[in-house]
Design a protein around this motif. Sequence first.
Motif, PDB file in Angstrom:
ATOM      1  N   THR A 112      47.179  19.274 -46.485  1.00 51.46           N
ATOM      2  CA  THR A 112      46.467  18.430 -45.522  1.00 51.46           C
ATOM      3  C   THR A 112      45.383  17.623 -46.155  1.00 51.46           C
ATOM      4  O   THR A 112      45.096  16.398 -45.733  1.00 51.46           O
ATOM      5  N   ALA A 113      44.764  18.070 -47.226  1.00 55.41           N
ATOM      6  CA  ALA A 113      43.958  17.343 -47.958  1.00 55.41           C
ATOM      7  C   ALA A 113      44.391  16.164 -48.689  1.00 55.41           C
ATOM      8  O   ALA A 113      43.792  15.014 -48.796  1.00 55.41           O
ATOM      9  N   ILE A 166      43.604  26.940 -53.000  1.00 52.85           N
ATOM     10  CA  ILE A 166      43.877  26.876 -51.674  1.00 52.85           C
ATOM     11  C   ILE A 166      45.352  27.015 -51.406  1.00 52.85           C
ATOM     12  O   ILE A 166      46.065  26.653 -52.380  1.00 52.85           O
ATOM     13  N   GLU A 203      49.849  24.662 -47.700  1.00 51.94           N
ATOM     14  CA  GLU A 203      49.187  23.930 -46.328  1.00 51.94           C
ATOM     15  C   GLU A 203      48.040  23.068 -46.290  1.00 51.94           C
ATOM     16  O   GLU A 203      47.994  22.062 -46.005  1.00 51.94           O
ATOM     17  N   ARG A 204      46.983  23.933 -46.948  1.00 52.93           N
ATOM     18  CA  ARG A 204      45.687  23.206 -46.983  1.00 52.93           C
ATOM     19  C   ARG A 204      45.621  22.308 -48.016  1.00 52.93           C
ATOM     20  O   ARG A 204      45.213  20.912 -47.865  1.00 52.93           O
ATOM     21  N   LYS A 205      46.508  22.508 -49.037  1.00 52.34           N
ATOM     22  CA  LYS A 205      46.629  21.366 -50.375  1.00 52.34           C
ATOM     23  C   LYS A 205      47.323  20.157 -49.492  1.00 52.34           C
ATOM     24  O   LYS A 205      46.816  18.912 -49.684  1.00 52.34           O
ATOM     25  N   PHE A 211      37.362  22.806 -53.250  1.00 50.60           N
ATOM     26  CA  PHE A 211      36.939  23.515 -51.817  1.00 50.60           C
ATOM     27  C   PHE A 211      36.339  24.914 -52.211  1.00 50.60           C
ATOM     28  O   PHE A 211      36.454  25.504 -53.271  1.00 50.60           O
ATOM     29  N   ALA A 223      42.249  19.796 -38.894  1.00 54.22           N
ATOM     30  CA  ALA A 223      42.471  19.449 -40.375  1.00 54.22           C
ATOM     31  C   ALA A 223      42.857  18.066 -40.229  1.00 54.22           C
ATOM     32  O   ALA A 223      43.489  17.531 -41.217  1.00 54.22           O
ATOM     33  N   ASP A 244      38.304  27.383 -46.949  1.00 51.21           N
ATOM     34  CA  ASP A 244      39.194  26.541 -46.648  1.00 51.21           C
ATOM     35  C   ASP A 244      38.842  25.499 -45.809  1.00 51.21           C
ATOM     36  O   ASP A 244      39.271  24.503 -45.354  1.00 51.21           O
ATOM     37  N   ARG A 245      37.260  25.487 -45.383  1.00 49.93           N
ATOM     38  CA  ARG A 245      36.784  24.370 -44.540  1.00 49.93           C
ATOM     39  C   ARG A 245      35.771  23.437 -45.416  1.00 49.93           C
ATOM     40  O   ARG A 245      35.639  22.294 -44.964  1.00 49.93           O
TER      41      ARG A 245
END
Length: 167
Positions: free
Chosen positions: A53-54, A46, A49-51, A107, A138, A110-111
Amino acid sequence: ISSMLWIKIMDNTLIAAIIGGICTILSPLIVLLIQNKNSTKHYIAIDKERKNTANGSWTGKVRYEQGSELENHDIYFEITTNRKILKGYCTYTSKNGTTKLIIKGGFYSDRFLKIEHINEKIQIIHFGYTLLELDASARKLTGKFITFGRIKNKIISGFIGLEKNIQ
C-alpha cells in the motif's frame, strides 16, 4: 638476542598489530549498525499488504500560511519500503521552481507515519519532518509538516494531503 627469542617477540608484535588492525576496521562498522538500529527502533515492522500500500507514487497538495496569504503547492512522493524503513523522494513546485527532497521514515502503527526530509542538494539548508495518517481505505495520507524552508529562510509548518496513484 637469540633467534628463538626474536621470533617470539616478533610473533607477539605481529599478533598485536593484527588485532589492532581488525579493531580499527570493525569499530566504525559496529557504530554504524548501532546508530541505524537506534534510529529505527521505534518503527514497527509492517506486513506485506501495508508495505504494498505504501509503495509507489502519491500526489497531493501542501498548504501553509505565509503572512496573511495561504500558499498551496503541488507535491509528489515516490516511496519504497522494506519491513520497517520507508525511503524515497518528494518533489514540489512553487513559483521559485521545483525542489526535490530525500525522504526517510517509518510506521509507528499501521496508520501513522513519520517522515524526515532533507534537500537533495546537501549544501542547501532545507530539512524537516512530516507526520501522516493513512486513512481506512489506504489511499489517502493526511497530516502536518514542519520544515526550515530555504526560500523563506525560516521555519514553516502546514497541512499536507496525498492520494495514492493507482496504476
